[in-house]
Design an enzyme around this catalytic site. Structure first.
Site, PDB file in Angstrom:
ATOM      1  N   ASP A 112       0.805  -1.228   0.000  1.00 36.12           N
ATOM      2  CA  ASP A 112       0.000   0.000   0.000  1.00 36.12           C
ATOM      3  C   ASP A 112       0.834   1.272   0.000  1.00 36.12           C
ATOM      4  O   ASP A 112       1.971   1.307   0.459  1.00 36.12           O
ATOM      5  CB  ASP A 112      -0.962   0.005   1.201  1.00 36.12           C
ATOM      6  CG  ASP A 112      -0.241  -0.175   2.538  1.00 36.12           C
ATOM      7  OD1 ASP A 112       0.741  -0.943   2.597  1.00 36.12           O
ATOM      8  OD2 ASP A 112      -0.661   0.456   3.521  1.00 36.12           O
ATOM      9  N   GLU A 178      -0.787  -1.997   5.132  1.00 36.43           N
ATOM     10  CA  GLU A 178       0.047  -1.925   6.342  1.00 36.43           C
ATOM     11  C   GLU A 178      -0.144  -0.583   7.039  1.00 36.43           C
ATOM     12  O   GLU A 178      -0.175  -0.511   8.262  1.00 36.43           O
ATOM     13  CB  GLU A 178       1.528  -2.119   5.976  1.00 36.43           C
ATOM     14  CG  GLU A 178       2.464  -2.213   7.191  1.00 36.43           C
ATOM     15  CD  GLU A 178       2.859  -0.865   7.765  1.00 36.43           C
ATOM     16  OE1 GLU A 178       3.046  -0.773   8.984  1.00 36.43           O
ATOM     17  OE2 GLU A 178       2.966   0.116   7.005  1.00 36.43           O
ATOM     18  N   GLU A 179      -0.279   0.483   6.240  1.00 35.79           N
ATOM     19  CA  GLU A 179      -0.290   1.834   6.811  1.00 35.79           C
ATOM     20  C   GLU A 179      -1.590   2.152   7.551  1.00 35.79           C
ATOM     21  O   GLU A 179      -1.586   2.890   8.512  1.00 35.79           O
ATOM     22  CB  GLU A 179      -0.112   2.886   5.699  1.00 35.79           C
ATOM     23  CG  GLU A 179       1.197   2.777   4.937  1.00 35.79           C
ATOM     24  CD  GLU A 179       2.371   3.346   5.719  1.00 35.79           C
ATOM     25  OE1 GLU A 179       2.178   3.817   6.852  1.00 35.79           O
ATOM     26  OE2 GLU A 179       3.489   3.297   5.168  1.00 35.79           O
ATOM     27  N   HIS A 404       7.574   8.811   4.374  1.00 35.68           N
ATOM     28  CA  HIS A 404       6.327   9.564   4.630  1.00 35.68           C
ATOM     29  C   HIS A 404       6.490  11.047   4.294  1.00 35.68           C
ATOM     30  O   HIS A 404       5.639  11.849   4.674  1.00 35.68           O
ATOM     31  CB  HIS A 404       5.813   9.407   6.072  1.00 35.68           C
ATOM     32  CG  HIS A 404       5.272   8.031   6.367  1.00 35.68           C
ATOM     33  ND1 HIS A 404       4.193   7.806   7.191  1.00 35.68           N
ATOM     34  CD2 HIS A 404       5.649   6.814   5.927  1.00 35.68           C
ATOM     35  CE1 HIS A 404       3.950   6.496   7.251  1.00 35.68           C
ATOM     36  NE2 HIS A 404       4.837   5.884   6.487  1.00 35.68           N
TER      37      HIS A 404
HETATM   38 ZN   LIG Z   1       4.998   3.895   6.473  1.00 40.01          ZN
HETATM   39 ZN   LIG Z   2       6.257   1.154   5.556  1.00 38.75          ZN
END
Ligand SMILES: [Zn+2]
Ligand SMILES: [Zn+2]
Length: 439
Positions: A112, A178-179, A404
């Protein structure tokens, strides 16, 4: 017989250089299998770079990774793996049966992307947009999951090509979300590993502090439990000029915020790695009105199952007692979120021995402190021993940019390094595990 060094240059430098060259060429790649894996990885690299750029250019948010998951499933099918799809909506597993007996091992990658508008200057930068919480945003692989997914395909390809020499079964996991939404936990809950149960899990995360060719590791805890709570403090509300007429939920909330910090400093050892952050505090609408409620939201970070239970107990006690002392009603909603990643020390040590050999020196391995961030790879560690390594991706010609961030940039040179290394880690692990099981 001795060699004479040219005048003015100390002989010991030449001797040391020669020794280093001999050591490197003798140490790795040494076996025919290691040589084949290296050659296969080198040959595959241009294709992997193309795949990575394609995935980077077409990022998808958690539980929406249909295009990416289609690429993964198609690639696995072409390799001849047994492919299973639809776990946690877009999750895929590919199962490679090796030609030698041995246990089941798994490699995991997450697919993702994040709701971030990319600001990098690469030609394959993402232009994808999405609407999140009613607002339009860009979508970007700002956490390197495009690199993770690409390496998963690379390792699957390389090990498929040498499958006659692979002991046991290798499960390749392409995990969604995952996020945002705990894709790992969802895949497990939906039975992805019911009949093929890995005895060990391996994964990478890109590391935004290390150059390509270096590998970060933490033996034991690597990431934190991501727990938290929401608290609503209730009152009848009254005029701000006569605060004795009602309970003031803002004052009670403020006391709780401060008392939580004192609790961390005075009830937990400095070695316990505890963080409580009240990141949201809302109450009231006018300066002369004591509102009927105030709402606090906090994240609570720590390591291990025992510690998270202690924190929940202490926070519940503190909130209850302060609210009762003030005569305030309250609702406390406490949640255990993603557990901390625990890198099994024995598994980590064995994989590091492979990494030292494949990466050429111990100095390529960088011991790191555990982080207070979260990572849902931890759920796989509840099934069997697991280890996640941090793979250096800082480009050689650029300053490091944080994951990020809209300018995050990963060095693609890390892809073949990661593929070659993981193929060797899995093979070494399987060979050793099958030897041990025979004893
Ligand atoms: Zn991340
Ligand atoms: Zn990550």
């Amino acid at each position: 017989m001795t060699h004479r060094a040219p005048a003015g240059r100390p002989a010991c430098i030449y001797a040391a250089l020669l020794a280093l060259i001999m050591l490197q060429s003798a140490a790795y790649p040494a076996t025919p299998l290691e040589k084949r894996i290296k050659a296969l990885t080198d040959k595959l690299t241009p294709e992997l770079i193309d795949i990575r750029r394609d995935i980077h250019c077409n990022p998808e948010l958690g539980l929406q990774e249909t295009r990416t998951s289609g690429i993964v499933a198609g690639y696995f099918r072409k390799l001849g793996l047994e492919v299973r799809t639809g776990y946690a909506k877009t999750g895929v597993i590919g199962i490679l049966k090796g030609g030698k007996p041995g246990p089941v091992v798994a490699m995991r990658a997450d697919m993702d992307a994040l709701p971030i508008t990319e600001e990098s200057d690469v030609p394959f930068a993402s232009k994808v947009k999405a609407v999140v919480d009613g607002r339009e945003t860009g979508v970007m692989h700002a956490c390197g999951h495009d690199i993770h997914t690409t390496m998963l395909l690379g390792v699957a390809s390389v090990l498929s090509a040498v499958k006659a020499d692979v002991p046991g079964t290798v499960v390749f996991i392409a995990q969604p979300a995952e996020e945002c939404c705990g894709g790992a936990d969802m895949m497990i809950a939906e039975g992805a590993f019911k009949d093929v149960v890995p005895a060990a899990f391996f994964a990478y995360h890109v590391d935004d502090t290390l150059k390509a060719g270096r590998l970060g590791y933490a033996s034991g805890f690597m990431s934190a439990n991501v727990d938290g709570f929401s608290l609503e403090i209730r009152s009848t509300g009254c005029h701000g000029a006569s605060p004795w007429s009602c309970v003031d939920p803002i004052v009670v909330g403020a006391e709780i915020v401060t008392a939580l910090q004192v609790m961390v400093a005075r009830e937990f050892s400095v070695h316990d790695n505890t963080v409580i952050t009240v990141g949201s505090f809302h109450g009231g609408s006018a300066p002369n009105v004591i509102p009927p409620s105030a709402r606090l939201e906090a994240t609570v970070r720590n390591y291990g199952d025992g510690q998270r239970r202690v924190l929940k107990e202490k926070i519940t006690r503190l909130v209850t007692n302060i609210c009762e002392a003030a005569g305030a009603e309250f609702n406390l909603g406490y949640e255990f979120g993603t557990p901390s990643v625990y890198n099994d020390p024995a598994l980590t040590a064995r994989a590091l021995a492979t990494a030292e050999r494949v990466l050429g020196s111990k100095s390529a391995l960088v011991e790191q402190k555990p982080e207070m961030g979260g990572e849902d790879f931890s759920y796989f560690g509840k099934i069997a021993p697991a280890v996640m390594f941090n793979l250096g991706v800082v480009p050689p010609d650029r300053e490091a940019t944080a994951v990020h961030s809209p300018t995050f940039m990963a060095d693609e040179a890390a892809i073949p390094i990661g593929v070659n290394l993981m193929a060797n880690i899995i093979l070494d692990h399987q060979a050793q595990a099958s030897r041990t099981s025979k004893k």
